[in-house]
Design a protein around this motif. Structure first.
Motif, PDB file in Angstrom:
ATOM      1  N   ALA A   1      -6.183  10.808   1.912  1.00 33.96           N
ATOM      2  CA  ALA A   1      -5.645   8.885   1.254  1.00 33.96           C
ATOM      3  C   ALA A   1      -7.084   8.260   2.387  1.00 33.96           C
ATOM      4  O   ALA A   1      -6.494   7.517   2.477  1.00 33.96           O
TER       5      ALA A   1
ATOM      6  N   SER B   1      -8.313   1.314  -0.075  1.00 35.95           N
ATOM      7  CA  SER B   1      -7.478   2.861  -0.445  1.00 35.95           C
ATOM      8  C   SER B   1      -7.687   3.289   0.774  1.00 35.95           C
ATOM      9  O   SER B   1      -7.228   4.202   0.835  1.00 35.95           O
TER      10      SER B   1
ATOM     11  N   ALA C   1      -1.189   2.514  -6.461  1.00 34.20           N
ATOM     12  CA  ALA C   1      -2.914   3.614  -6.745  1.00 34.20           C
ATOM     13  C   ALA C   1      -2.286   4.058  -8.548  1.00 34.20           C
ATOM     14  O   ALA C   1      -3.450   4.260  -9.069  1.00 34.20           O
TER      15      ALA C   1
ATOM     16  N   MET D   1      -2.147   8.633  -3.558  1.00 42.15           N
ATOM     17  CA  MET D   1      -1.281   7.883  -3.003  1.00 42.15           C
ATOM     18  C   MET D   1      -0.528   7.702  -3.648  1.00 42.15           C
ATOM     19  O   MET D   1       0.067   7.445  -4.212  1.00 42.15           O
TER      20      MET D   1
ATOM     21  N   HIS E   1      -9.877   2.862  -9.784  1.00 41.60           N
ATOM     22  CA  HIS E   1      -8.628   3.608  -8.452  1.00 41.60           C
ATOM     23  C   HIS E   1      -9.221   1.455  -7.593  1.00 41.60           C
ATOM     24  O   HIS E   1      -9.906   0.964  -8.197  1.00 41.60           O
ATOM     25  N   ILE E   2      -8.655   2.045  -6.639  1.00 41.02           N
ATOM     26  CA  ILE E   2      -8.682   1.321  -5.424  1.00 41.02           C
ATOM     27  C   ILE E   2     -10.247   1.204  -4.694  1.00 41.02           C
ATOM     28  O   ILE E   2      -9.780   2.272  -4.574  1.00 41.02           O
TER      29      ILE E   2
ATOM     30  N   TRP F   1       0.495  -1.387  -0.055  1.00 37.40           N
ATOM     31  CA  TRP F   1       0.097  -0.157   0.178  1.00 37.40           C
ATOM     32  C   TRP F   1       0.872   0.920   0.176  1.00 37.40           C
ATOM     33  O   TRP F   1       0.375   1.801  -1.184  1.00 37.40           O
TER      34      TRP F   1
ATOM     35  N   GLY G   1     -12.796   6.333  -3.181  1.00 37.88           N
ATOM     36  CA  GLY G   1     -11.661   5.211  -3.311  1.00 37.88           C
ATOM     37  C   GLY G   1     -10.925   5.952  -4.268  1.00 37.88           C
ATOM     38  O   GLY G   1      -9.826   6.093  -4.089  1.00 37.88           O
TER      39      GLY G   1
ATOM     40  N   ASN H   1      -8.737   8.388  -2.592  1.00 42.03           N
ATOM     41  CA  ASN H   1      -7.509   8.369  -2.153  1.00 42.03           C
ATOM     42  C   ASN H   1      -6.444   7.615  -2.322  1.00 42.03           C
ATOM     43  O   ASN H   1      -5.310   7.892  -2.521  1.00 42.03           O
ATOM     44  N   ALA H   2      -6.869   7.477  -4.033  1.00 45.93           N
ATOM     45  CA  ALA H   2      -5.504   6.759  -4.902  1.00 45.93           C
ATOM     46  C   ALA H   2      -5.093   8.374  -5.513  1.00 45.93           C
ATOM     47  O   ALA H   2      -3.591   7.568  -5.434  1.00 45.93           O
TER      48      ALA H   2
ATOM     49  N   SER I   1     -12.805   1.649  -2.198  1.00 50.37           N
ATOM     50  CA  SER I   1     -12.433   2.572  -0.580  1.00 50.37           C
ATOM     51  C   SER I   1     -12.823   1.047   0.361  1.00 50.37           C
ATOM     52  O   SER I   1     -13.775   0.082  -0.051  1.00 50.37           O
TER      53      SER I   1
END
Length: 158
Positions: free
Chosen positions: A60, A120, A81, A73, A90-91, A50, A66, A69-70, A93
């Motif tokens: 993030a 994320s 990410a 990152m 995206h990853i 991560w 998500g 957050n990505a 959430s």
């Protein structure tokens, strides 16, 4: 290079849940930041860490967003990410991960049960959330451990 994906979709154009949409499987409709969106699970899967243990990434820590957050990152240089964003995805959430688990429980999507998946959402400078899709267990662990990533897309519904 970022893939070209739908920027939005009309509600009338949405398929049934569990059917193909925008390069993946349509999981569900949900509200994100005041906008109704379609959550799409991609078939792509990769693994990685991560981030760096002890480093808090500003921006993030959203439980629901998500993509935000990505992006945070990726700006910090974290490879998982960057890979997800290059797919136009995206990853997930924590919220998006729970929506994926609900769709899996309904038999709409298939998710690996033999490995933990990163989400994320950052919990602290040391840890981030991950999910076990065998039973829906959500927890957090050290960021510098390798886990799977199963990217998603969130497309606004018009």
């Amino acid at each position: 290079m970022t893939q070209s994906v739908l920027q939005s979709i009309a509600a009338a154009d949405l398929p049934e849940r569990g059917q193909p949409l925008a390069g993946g499987i349509f999981v569900t409709r949900y509200w994100l930041n005041g906008q109704e969106c379609a959550l799409i699970l991609l078939d792509d899967e990769f693994e990685g860490i991560w981030g760096e243990y002890g480093v808090k990434i500003p921006g993030a820590d959203s439980y629901s967003d998500g993509e935000a957050n990505a992006r945070a990152m990726a700006e910090a240089g974290y490879e998982i990410a960057i890979k997800a964003l290059e797919l136009g995805a995206h990853i997930p959430s924590c919220l998006e991960g729970q929506l994926l688990m609900a769709a899996k429980a309904e038999g709409l999507v298939t998710l690996r049960e033999d490995r933990y998946h990163w989400l994320s959402t950052q919990f602290s400078a040391d840890t981030a959330y991950y999910m076990d899709f065998e039973d829906g267990w959500l927890h957090y662990y050290d960021k510098d451990n390798e886990r799977l990533v199963r990217p998603v897309r969130s497309i606004p519904i018009q």
